[in-house]
Design a protein around this motif. Sequence first.
Motif, PDB file in Angstrom:
ATOM      1  N   LEU A 148       0.831  -1.201   0.000  1.00  0.00           N
ATOM      2  CA  LEU A 148       0.000   0.000   0.000  1.00  0.00           C
ATOM      3  C   LEU A 148       0.867   1.253   0.000  1.00  0.00           C
ATOM      4  CD1 LEU A 148      -2.809  -0.990   2.521  1.00  0.00           C
ATOM      5  CD2 LEU A 148      -3.205  -0.237   0.178  1.00  0.00           C
ATOM      6  N   PRO A 149       0.485   2.307  -0.736  1.00  0.00           N
ATOM      7  CA  PRO A 149       1.287   3.529  -0.746  1.00  0.00           C
ATOM      8  C   PRO A 149       1.296   4.193   0.629  1.00  0.00           C
ATOM      9  CG  PRO A 149      -0.818   3.872  -1.873  1.00  0.00           C
ATOM     10  CD  PRO A 149      -0.707   2.404  -1.614  1.00  0.00           C
ATOM     11  N   THR A 150       2.375   4.850   0.955  1.00  0.00           N
ATOM     12  CA  THR A 150       2.527   5.420   2.302  1.00  0.00           C
ATOM     13  C   THR A 150       1.490   6.493   2.604  1.00  0.00           C
ATOM     14  OG1 THR A 150       4.169   6.949   1.409  1.00  0.00           O
ATOM     15  CG2 THR A 150       4.996   4.920   2.418  1.00  0.00           C
ATOM     16  N   TRP A 151       1.072   7.273   1.582  1.00  0.00           N
ATOM     17  CA  TRP A 151       0.105   8.348   1.843  1.00  0.00           C
ATOM     18  C   TRP A 151      -1.242   7.819   2.317  1.00  0.00           C
ATOM     19  CZ3 TRP A 151      -4.617   8.420  -0.464  1.00  0.00           C
ATOM     20  CH2 TRP A 151      -4.767   7.713  -1.658  1.00  0.00           C
ATOM     21  N   GLN A 152      -1.552   6.562   1.974  1.00  0.00           N
ATOM     22  CA  GLN A 152      -2.869   6.011   2.294  1.00  0.00           C
ATOM     23  C   GLN A 152      -3.007   5.673   3.770  1.00  0.00           C
ATOM     24  OE1 GLN A 152      -3.438   2.442   2.944  1.00  0.00           O
ATOM     25  NE2 GLN A 152      -5.634   2.734   3.190  1.00  0.00           N
ATOM     26  N   GLY A 153      -1.901   5.406   4.453  1.00  0.00           N
ATOM     27  CA  GLY A 153      -1.958   5.161   5.895  1.00  0.00           C
ATOM     28  C   GLY A 153      -1.919   3.706   6.304  1.00  0.00           C
ATOM     29  N   GLY A 154      -2.130   2.785   5.358  1.00  0.00           N
ATOM     30  CA  GLY A 154      -1.962   1.368   5.651  1.00  0.00           C
ATOM     31  C   GLY A 154      -3.176   0.656   6.202  1.00  0.00           C
ATOM     32  N   PHE A 155      -4.291   1.362   6.426  1.00  0.00           N
ATOM     33  CA  PHE A 155      -5.467   0.710   7.000  1.00  0.00           C
ATOM     34  C   PHE A 155      -6.391   0.180   5.902  1.00  0.00           C
ATOM     35  CE2 PHE A 155      -3.982   2.956  10.645  1.00  0.00           C
ATOM     36  CZ  PHE A 155      -4.423   2.234  11.741  1.00  0.00           C
ATOM     37  N   LEU A 156      -7.134  -0.869   6.259  1.00  0.00           N
ATOM     38  CA  LEU A 156      -8.098  -1.481   5.351  1.00  0.00           C
ATOM     39  C   LEU A 156      -9.479  -1.467   5.990  1.00  0.00           C
ATOM     40  CD1 LEU A 156      -6.082  -4.668   4.294  1.00  0.00           C
ATOM     41  CD2 LEU A 156      -6.338  -2.551   2.971  1.00  0.00           C
ATOM     42  N   ARG A 157     -10.489  -1.561   5.149  1.00  0.00           N
ATOM     43  CA  ARG A 157     -11.871  -1.717   5.626  1.00  0.00           C
ATOM     44  C   ARG A 157     -12.425  -3.016   5.038  1.00  0.00           C
ATOM     45  NH1 ARG A 157     -16.302   1.568   7.412  1.00  0.00           N
ATOM     46  NH2 ARG A 157     -14.900   3.364   7.372  1.00  0.00           N
ATOM     47  N   MET A 158     -13.005  -3.829   5.899  1.00  0.00           N
ATOM     48  CA  MET A 158     -13.649  -5.058   5.457  1.00  0.00           C
ATOM     49  C   MET A 158     -15.142  -4.947   5.770  1.00  0.00           C
ATOM     50  SD  MET A 158     -12.451  -9.008   5.933  1.00  0.00           S
ATOM     51  CE  MET A 158     -11.876  -8.732   7.600  1.00  0.00           C
ATOM     52  N   LYS A 159     -15.990  -5.228   4.771  1.00  0.00           N
ATOM     53  CA  LYS A 159     -17.431  -5.091   4.967  1.00  0.00           C
ATOM     54  C   LYS A 159     -18.166  -6.193   4.224  1.00  0.00           C
ATOM     55  CE  LYS A 159     -17.494  -1.605   1.259  1.00  0.00           C
ATOM     56  NZ  LYS A 159     -17.696  -0.180   0.947  1.00  0.00           N
ATOM     57  N   PRO A 160     -19.332  -6.584   4.737  1.00  0.00           N
ATOM     58  CA  PRO A 160     -20.099  -7.640   4.060  1.00  0.00           C
ATOM     59  C   PRO A 160     -20.645  -7.134   2.732  1.00  0.00           C
ATOM     60  CG  PRO A 160     -21.357  -6.722   5.886  1.00  0.00           C
ATOM     61  CD  PRO A 160     -19.989  -6.123   5.974  1.00  0.00           C
ATOM     62  N   ARG A 161     -20.795  -8.018   1.785  1.00  0.00           N
ATOM     63  CA  ARG A 161     -21.320  -7.631   0.475  1.00  0.00           C
ATOM     64  C   ARG A 161     -22.793  -7.255   0.551  1.00  0.00           C
ATOM     65  NH1 ARG A 161     -18.816 -12.186  -3.456  1.00  0.00           N
ATOM     66  NH2 ARG A 161     -20.674 -11.636  -4.668  1.00  0.00           N
ATOM     67  N   PHE A 162     -23.490  -7.764   1.557  1.00  0.00           N
ATOM     68  CA  PHE A 162     -24.868  -7.351   1.811  1.00  0.00           C
ATOM     69  C   PHE A 162     -24.936  -6.838   3.238  1.00  0.00           C
ATOM     70  CE2 PHE A 162     -25.219 -10.392  -1.607  1.00  0.00           C
ATOM     71  CZ  PHE A 162     -26.149  -9.802  -2.456  1.00  0.00           C
ATOM     72  N   GLY A 163     -25.007  -5.535   3.389  1.00  0.00           N
ATOM     73  CA  GLY A 163     -25.062  -4.934   4.720  1.00  0.00           C
ATOM     74  C   GLY A 163     -25.671  -3.555   4.615  1.00  0.00           C
ATOM     75  N   SER A 164     -25.943  -2.938   5.760  1.00  0.00           N
ATOM     76  CA  SER A 164     -26.591  -1.627   5.754  1.00  0.00           C
ATOM     77  C   SER A 164     -25.958  -0.703   6.775  1.00  0.00           C
ATOM     78  CB  SER A 164     -28.092  -1.770   6.047  1.00  0.00           C
ATOM     79  OG  SER A 164     -28.292  -2.385   7.312  1.00  0.00           O
ATOM     80  N   THR A 165     -25.874   0.574   6.397  1.00  0.00           N
ATOM     81  CA  THR A 165     -25.467   1.683   7.270  1.00  0.00           C
ATOM     82  C   THR A 165     -24.238   1.390   8.121  1.00  0.00           C
ATOM     83  OG1 THR A 165     -27.042   1.005   9.018  1.00  0.00           O
ATOM     84  CG2 THR A 165     -27.795   2.615   7.397  1.00  0.00           C
ATOM     85  N   GLY A 166     -23.229   0.832   7.506  1.00  0.00           N
ATOM     86  CA  GLY A 166     -21.965   0.627   8.206  1.00  0.00           C
ATOM     87  C   GLY A 166     -21.942  -0.536   9.175  1.00  0.00           C
ATOM     88  N   ARG A 167     -23.032  -1.309   9.251  1.00  0.00           N
ATOM     89  CA  ARG A 167     -23.068  -2.433  10.181  1.00  0.00           C
ATOM     90  C   ARG A 167     -22.068  -3.511   9.767  1.00  0.00           C
ATOM     91  NH1 ARG A 167     -27.130  -4.049  13.393  1.00  0.00           N
ATOM     92  NH2 ARG A 167     -27.363  -6.043  12.308  1.00  0.00           N
ATOM     93  N   ARG A 229     -16.917   7.282  11.808  1.00  0.00           N
ATOM     94  CA  ARG A 229     -15.840   6.505  11.191  1.00  0.00           C
ATOM     95  C   ARG A 229     -16.242   5.071  10.885  1.00  0.00           C
ATOM     96  NH1 ARG A 229     -10.462   6.496  10.218  1.00  0.00           N
ATOM     97  NH2 ARG A 229      -9.296   4.557  10.562  1.00  0.00           N
ATOM     98  N   THR A 230     -17.183   4.546  11.647  1.00  0.00           N
ATOM     99  CA  THR A 230     -17.616   3.163  11.426  1.00  0.00           C
ATOM    100  C   THR A 230     -18.637   3.056  10.296  1.00  0.00           C
ATOM    101  OG1 THR A 230     -19.466   3.272  12.986  1.00  0.00           O
ATOM    102  CG2 THR A 230     -17.284   2.710  13.878  1.00  0.00           C
ATOM    103  N   GLY A 231     -19.108   4.210   9.809  1.00  0.00           N
ATOM    104  CA  GLY A 231     -20.120   4.200   8.772  1.00  0.00           C
ATOM    105  C   GLY A 231     -21.527   4.381   9.318  1.00  0.00           C
ATOM    106  N   LYS A 232     -21.666   4.605  10.635  1.00  0.00           N
ATOM    107  CA  LYS A 232     -22.985   4.794  11.223  1.00  0.00           C
ATOM    108  C   LYS A 232     -23.553   6.142  10.809  1.00  0.00           C
ATOM    109  CE  LYS A 232     -25.439   4.797  15.657  1.00  0.00           C
ATOM    110  NZ  LYS A 232     -25.287   4.726  17.132  1.00  0.00           N
ATOM    111  N   PHE A 233     -24.777   6.118  10.319  1.00  0.00           N
ATOM    112  CA  PHE A 233     -25.430   7.306   9.778  1.00  0.00           C
ATOM    113  C   PHE A 233     -25.861   8.257  10.893  1.00  0.00           C
ATOM    114  CE2 PHE A 233     -29.555   9.221   8.659  1.00  0.00           C
ATOM    115  CZ  PHE A 233     -29.135  10.063   7.647  1.00  0.00           C
ATOM    116  N   GLN A 234     -25.664   9.583  10.673  1.00  0.00           N
ATOM    117  CA  GLN A 234     -26.068  10.576  11.657  1.00  0.00           C
ATOM    118  C   GLN A 234     -27.033  11.621  11.107  1.00  0.00           C
ATOM    119  OE1 GLN A 234     -22.115  11.910  13.042  1.00  0.00           O
ATOM    120  NE2 GLN A 234     -22.586  10.897  14.974  1.00  0.00           N
TER     121      GLN A 234
END
Length: 361
Positions: A148-167, A229-234
Motif C-alpha cells: 500500500l502507498p505510504t500516503w494512504q496510511g496502511g489501514f483497510l476496511r472489510m465489509k459484508p457484500r450485503f449490509g446496511s449503514t456501516g453495520r 468513522r464506522t459508517g454509522k449514519f447521523q
Amino acid sequence: MERSIKLVANIGGEEGPGGKMPKPAKRAAILWSLIFPEESQVIEPQFLDRSLLSGYKFDKSAFSFLDQEIAWAWINTSEAESLASPSRLGGCTSQTVRKVHDKEFLHGTSDRRFSEPRDLSAFTQILEPGQVNFGQLHERFKKCADSLPTWQGGFLRMKPRFGSTGRKHLVFHPRKISTNDLSKVIINSNSGVIIEPELERVHDYSLQAYIDPSGKIEILGILKQHIDRTGKFQGHSGVIDEDGHVSVDDKFTPKIKEVGIKIFEKAIAQGYHGPCGIDSFTYRGPNGHVLLRPAVEFNARFTMGTVTIGILRRTLISKVKNISGGGKKFHFTASYSSNLVGTEANKTNIAGSEFSLSFES
C-alpha cells in the motif's frame, strides 16, 4: 374510499430475515412511513408505534411515484414479497435487487473506473463466502501491508457484500488485526466480503433517484451525508429551494451526478427499477489534495436520503416559500443524532423521533 398502501418496513432486510429490530431501525421505519399517505398500513414490523405521527395529515405520498403502487418495502426481498402477497411490491423483483445490491455490482471490473481511486483499485478484493477464512485473509492482508502507498496510511476496511449503514464493518491495520475481530467478520460473512483501502474521508454524499419501469431516471436530489468513522449514519445537510429541489453547493456535485447516471444505467441494464441511491465521498489523497471517489455503494432500495428528501418536501418547503418568496435557497440540517447539531433557530422536531430539521438563509 381510497386504497391503503401496504408497507413492509424491513429496515436492514438485506442482512437476512429474523432477529429483533433495533431501536434506531424502528425510528427509521416510523420516519419512512411518513413519506406515504396517512392511511398507509405498516404490515411489518407488527405493532410499530406510529402514534407520534398523529399530527401529520397527508392524503398523498411525498413522491408521486409512491402513489402508483399498493405495496412498498424498504428493500425488496423474497420475505417482503411473501408478506405483501397478494399485493405486488413496487419496484423490481427481489432476485434483481439481490443482483445489483451486492457490492460486487459496483466494484466489479467493468465499474471499477467509476468507483475507486485509480492507484488503489488493485487492492480492493471481492471474496466469496468460501474464501473468508483465516488462511485466505491473513495471506491477503500481508500482501496489502507490503505494498500500500505510504500516503494512504496502511489501514483497510472489510465489509459484508450485503449490509446496511456501516453495520459489521471492520477498519483495521493488516499487521495488527486481532483474532477476535477477524472471527467476528468470518461469522458475519455468509454472503462474502469486500476488502478495500481505508481513506481519510472529508465529506460524504448521497445521490438519490427513482428509476421507473420504463427505465426513465428521476434524480430526487443530492445530499451531504454525515456518518461516523464506522459508517454509522447521523444525518444530512444541503440546500433546498422553494420548488423543493434539494442539492449541495459543492464543486464535486456535477461529477457525482455524471457518474451516478452511468451507474443507474448499468442497473437498468440488469433489470432494476425502483428507488435507489449512490454513496460517494471526498478524501485526502497524495500531498493532502482533496479527491473524489464518486461511487462507493449502490443501494437498490429506499435509503435515509430518500426519507430526508421526502420529509423536506413534507415539512420544510412551505416554510421556505413563506420566507424566501424570491427563489432563494436555504441551507438545512436534518439530524438523526444529537451529535449532529443544526441551527437552533427555525428548528423542528419530527414526530418526537430524535429527527430534527433546521434551516437558515
